[in-house]
Motif scaffolding. Structure first.
Motif, PDB file in Angstrom:
ATOM      1  N   MET A   1       0.993  -1.266  -0.061  1.00 54.15           N
ATOM      2  CA  MET A   1       0.143  -0.203   0.216  1.00 54.15           C
ATOM      3  C   MET A   1       0.725   1.501  -0.338  1.00 54.15           C
ATOM      4  N   ILE A   2       2.370   1.235   0.762  1.00 58.33           N
ATOM      5  CA  ILE A   2       2.485   2.265   1.544  1.00 58.33           C
ATOM      6  C   ILE A   2       3.608   2.764  -1.310  1.00 58.33           C
ATOM      7  N   GLU A   3       3.906   1.613  -0.635  1.00 61.96           N
ATOM      8  CA  GLU A   3       4.512   1.982  -2.633  1.00 61.96           C
ATOM      9  C   GLU A   3       4.408   1.992  -3.172  1.00 61.96           C
ATOM     10  N   SER A   4       3.156   1.798  -3.356  1.00 65.70           N
ATOM     11  CA  SER A   4       1.839   1.904  -4.587  1.00 65.70           C
ATOM     12  C   SER A   4       1.323   3.275  -4.511  1.00 65.70           C
ATOM     13  N   ALA A   5       1.006   4.533  -3.873  1.00 65.49           N
ATOM     14  CA  ALA A   5       0.458   5.644  -2.897  1.00 65.49           C
ATOM     15  C   ALA A   5       1.816   6.363  -3.294  1.00 65.49           C
ATOM     16  N   ARG A   6       1.244   7.273  -4.146  1.00 60.19           N
ATOM     17  CA  ARG A   6       1.652   8.547  -4.408  1.00 60.19           C
ATOM     18  C   ARG A   6       1.189   9.514  -3.396  1.00 60.19           C
ATOM     19  N   LYS A   7       0.217   9.852  -2.776  1.00 63.78           N
ATOM     20  CA  LYS A   7       0.721  11.011  -1.863  1.00 63.78           C
ATOM     21  C   LYS A   7      -0.776  10.213  -0.591  1.00 63.78           C
ATOM     22  N   VAL A   8       0.446  10.350   0.434  1.00 63.60           N
ATOM     23  CA  VAL A   8      -0.103   9.886   1.775  1.00 63.60           C
ATOM     24  C   VAL A   8      -0.111  11.190   2.521  1.00 63.60           C
ATOM     25  N   LEU A   9      -1.539  10.868   3.364  1.00 60.59           N
ATOM     26  CA  LEU A   9      -1.688  11.207   4.344  1.00 60.59           C
ATOM     27  C   LEU A   9      -1.258  10.438   5.807  1.00 60.59           C
ATOM     28  N   ILE A  10      -1.087  11.253   7.105  1.00 58.69           N
ATOM     29  CA  ILE A  10      -1.119  10.383   8.456  1.00 58.69           C
ATOM     30  C   ILE A  10      -1.115  10.511   9.372  1.00 58.69           C
ATOM     31  N   THR A  11      -1.981  10.729  10.181  1.00 61.76           N
ATOM     32  CA  THR A  11      -2.537  11.163  11.219  1.00 61.76           C
ATOM     33  C   THR A  11      -2.454  10.716  12.585  1.00 61.76           C
ATOM     34  N   THR A  12      -3.396  11.285  13.668  1.00 60.58           N
ATOM     35  CA  THR A  12      -3.522  10.169  14.904  1.00 60.58           C
ATOM     36  C   THR A  12      -4.277  11.146  15.851  1.00 60.58           C
ATOM     37  N   HIS A  13      -4.751  10.944  17.353  1.00 60.69           N
ATOM     38  CA  HIS A  13      -5.467  10.653  18.338  1.00 60.69           C
ATOM     39  C   HIS A  13      -5.262  12.624  18.243  1.00 60.69           C
ATOM     40  N   ILE A  14      -6.068  12.909  18.841  1.00 58.09           N
ATOM     41  CA  ILE A  14      -6.472  14.040  19.492  1.00 58.09           C
ATOM     42  C   ILE A  14      -4.910  13.986  20.759  1.00 58.09           C
ATOM     43  N   ARG A  15      -4.845  15.262  21.284  1.00 62.80           N
ATOM     44  CA  ARG A  15      -3.576  15.332  22.068  1.00 62.80           C
ATOM     45  C   ARG A  15      -3.086  14.555  22.133  1.00 62.80           C
ATOM     46  N   THR A 127      -7.717  -1.653  22.329  1.00 60.68           N
ATOM     47  CA  THR A 127      -9.200  -1.486  21.690  1.00 60.68           C
ATOM     48  C   THR A 127      -9.467  -0.321  20.654  1.00 60.68           C
ATOM     49  N   GLY A 128     -10.482  -0.899  19.412  1.00 67.89           N
ATOM     50  CA  GLY A 128     -10.430  -0.202  18.946  1.00 67.89           C
ATOM     51  C   GLY A 128     -11.734  -0.321  17.750  1.00 67.89           C
ATOM     52  N   ASP A 129     -11.903   0.651  16.445  1.00 68.92           N
ATOM     53  CA  ASP A 129     -13.232   0.454  16.447  1.00 68.92           C
ATOM     54  C   ASP A 129     -12.617  -0.336  14.641  1.00 68.92           C
ATOM     55  N   ALA A 130     -13.729   0.260  14.069  1.00 68.09           N
ATOM     56  CA  ALA A 130     -13.735  -0.416  12.566  1.00 68.09           C
ATOM     57  C   ALA A 130     -12.966   1.153  12.030  1.00 68.09           C
ATOM     58  N   ILE A 131     -12.293   1.151  11.781  1.00 66.06           N
ATOM     59  CA  ILE A 131     -11.127   1.677  11.056  1.00 66.06           C
ATOM     60  C   ILE A 131      -9.859   0.749   9.923  1.00 66.06           C
ATOM     61  N   GLY A 132     -10.068   0.704   9.472  1.00 66.81           N
ATOM     62  CA  GLY A 132      -8.667   0.193   8.659  1.00 66.81           C
ATOM     63  C   GLY A 132      -8.859  -0.983   7.769  1.00 66.81           C
ATOM     64  N   ASN A 133      -8.412  -0.844   6.751  1.00 63.72           N
ATOM     65  CA  ASN A 133      -9.527  -2.139   6.084  1.00 63.72           C
ATOM     66  C   ASN A 133      -7.782  -2.863   6.386  1.00 63.72           C
ATOM     67  N   CYS A 134      -5.958  -2.293   6.244  1.00 62.06           N
ATOM     68  CA  CYS A 134      -5.499  -3.066   6.309  1.00 62.06           C
ATOM     69  C   CYS A 134      -4.303  -2.946   8.730  1.00 62.06           C
ATOM     70  N   LEU A 135      -4.306  -3.686   9.017  1.00 56.91           N
ATOM     71  CA  LEU A 135      -4.175  -3.351  10.227  1.00 56.91           C
ATOM     72  C   LEU A 135      -2.864  -4.102  10.906  1.00 56.91           C
ATOM     73  N   LEU A 136      -2.077  -3.392  11.261  1.00 53.53           N
ATOM     74  CA  LEU A 136      -0.862  -3.633  11.993  1.00 53.53           C
ATOM     75  C   LEU A 136      -0.866  -3.174  13.504  1.00 53.53           C
ATOM     76  N   VAL A 137      -1.674  -4.441  13.817  1.00 50.64           N
ATOM     77  CA  VAL A 137      -1.689  -4.084  15.121  1.00 50.64           C
ATOM     78  C   VAL A 137      -1.206  -5.046  16.398  1.00 50.64           C
ATOM     79  N   ASP A 138      -0.716  -4.485  17.582  1.00 49.35           N
ATOM     80  CA  ASP A 138       0.386  -5.420  18.226  1.00 49.35           C
ATOM     81  C   ASP A 138       0.632  -4.843  19.712  1.00 49.35           C
ATOM     82  N   PRO A 139      -0.872  -5.210  20.319  1.00 47.30           N
ATOM     83  CA  PRO A 139      -0.616  -4.839  21.788  1.00 47.30           C
ATOM     84  C   PRO A 139       0.626  -5.411  22.736  1.00 47.30           C
ATOM     85  N   GLY A 140       1.339  -6.473  22.267  1.00 42.89           N
ATOM     86  CA  GLY A 140       2.688  -6.478  22.995  1.00 42.89           C
ATOM     87  C   GLY A 140       3.421  -6.391  22.852  1.00 42.89           C
TER      88      GLY A 140
END
Length: 337
Positions: A1-15, A127-140
């Motif tokens: 996904m990253i290598e094929s994208a030409r316009k990338v937006l990165i965001t994060t949580h409030i505060r 914890t998370g919601d229905a955001i992301g069709n590709c998830l790199l999530v590791d609570p460990g």
């Protein structure tokens, strides 16, 4: 996904905290480095939903593209975000932490397979919601920055050190989320990564000074006034503090200075857990929870629609400070051993 994208937006949580900002800026640098090495044209922009604390501003080597909630309200969200091939959300996938853009991200996620407009989540929370069709999530892992570090090994040539500014951002992410390697999540892997980042040219002492010894006097005044509200309950096992609008006004401190104040009462030997309540401008109450051991504060936070980690979590209640204090302290008391 990253290598094929030409316009990338990165965001994060409030505060945004150190992990959020460190991961964002590091990932931006890594993707730009990838573009440079492959001779590709790729635009990478950052979206912050609220202003970061001043002690993190050094991570922005140049003036970044930072859009606040004021800009998001000036035109339809779709018009702002749809042009991006890829949106990366770091350090969260919780709807409540992405005000203004969460509905768009959920809808974009649903339609990603048909549209090719992807949403990548990089997170380490339970914890998370229905955001992301590709998830790199590791609570460990210790921090989102650890996942970004591992991702860099796939995007860039292994064995080559990261650029120093990227390494500094990643050490900020990992260092702040481990309490500068004091918290339970300070794993052997966290230390190994820190060693690699230092070998890349980061000076840990200078970084620490920028992060923890570079505050304005107003932050110390805020800490002083907040500690004056400290109460020990349940035989000293629970510490409770609060920050009112009056305290913020008296100290002349910005709300971003509140970060990490919740950790201070853990210096007390009898304290197992800490509650910090913050009166918000809109009448709600923001609550931060911390624990040393035995209490899963994430479980407590989830009772009120919040979340986080077993030792650090947060929530927001649509209640005034007094009512929020009563409800959260009772819930924490019920969880004490």
């Amino acid at each position: 996904m990253i290598e094929s994208a030409r316009k990338v937006l990165i965001t994060t949580h409030i505060r945004p905290d150190g992990d959020a900002i460190g991961s964002m800026t590091a990932l931006k640098g890594i993707i730009e480095d990838l573009s440079e090495r492959k001779g590709q044209e790729r635009q990478v922009q950052l979206l912050l939903l609220s202003n970061p604390s001043e002690n993190y501003m050094f991570l922005f080597a140049e003036k970044p593209w930072i859009w606040g909630s004021d800009i998001l309200s000036e035109q339809p969200i779709d018009d702002l975000l749809e042009p991006f091939d890829l949106i990366i959300v770091v350090d969260t996938s919780a709807v409540r932490q992405l005000p203004g853009i969460s509905e768009y991200l959920v809808e974009r996620t649903k339609n990603a397979e048909q549209t090719g407009k992807n949403v990548l989540v990089i997170d380490h929370h339970l914890t998370g919601d229905a955001i992301g069709n590709c998830l790199l999530v590791d609570p460990g892992v210790c921090a989102a920055g650890e996942i970004v570090f591992d991702l860099s090994g796939h995007l860039l040539k292994r064995g080559e050190p990261l650029k120093t500014d990227v390494a500094g951002a990643l050490l900020t992410a990992i260092g702040t989320d481990t309490g500068w390697f004091r918290f339970e999540n300070s794993t052997a892997r966290a230390f190994e990564i820190a060693g690699e980042l230092i070998r890349a040219g980061v000076k840990a002492d200078e970084l620490y000074q920028k992060l923890y010894q570079n505050f304005p006097p107003e932050r110390l005044m805020l800490l002083n006034l907040t500690l004056e509200t400290l109460e020990l309950q349940y035989d000293g096992r629970l510490a409770v503090m609060q920050i009112t609008k009056a305290i913020l006004e008296k100290s002349r401190a910005k709300r971003s200075y509140i970060e990490n104040i919740v950790n201070e009462p853990q210096q007390i030997g009898t304290v197992i857990a800490v509650v910090l309540l913050v009166e918000q401008e809109d009448g709600t109450t923001r609550v931060s929870l911390r624990s040393k051991n035995t209490i899963d504060v994430n479980a407590v936070a989830r009772k009120f629609g919040g979340g986080g980690h077993a030792r650090a979590a947060g929530l927001t209640l649509k209640a005034d400070l007094a009512e929020a204090r009563k409800r959260v302290v009772q819930a924490m008391g019920e969880s004490l051993p």
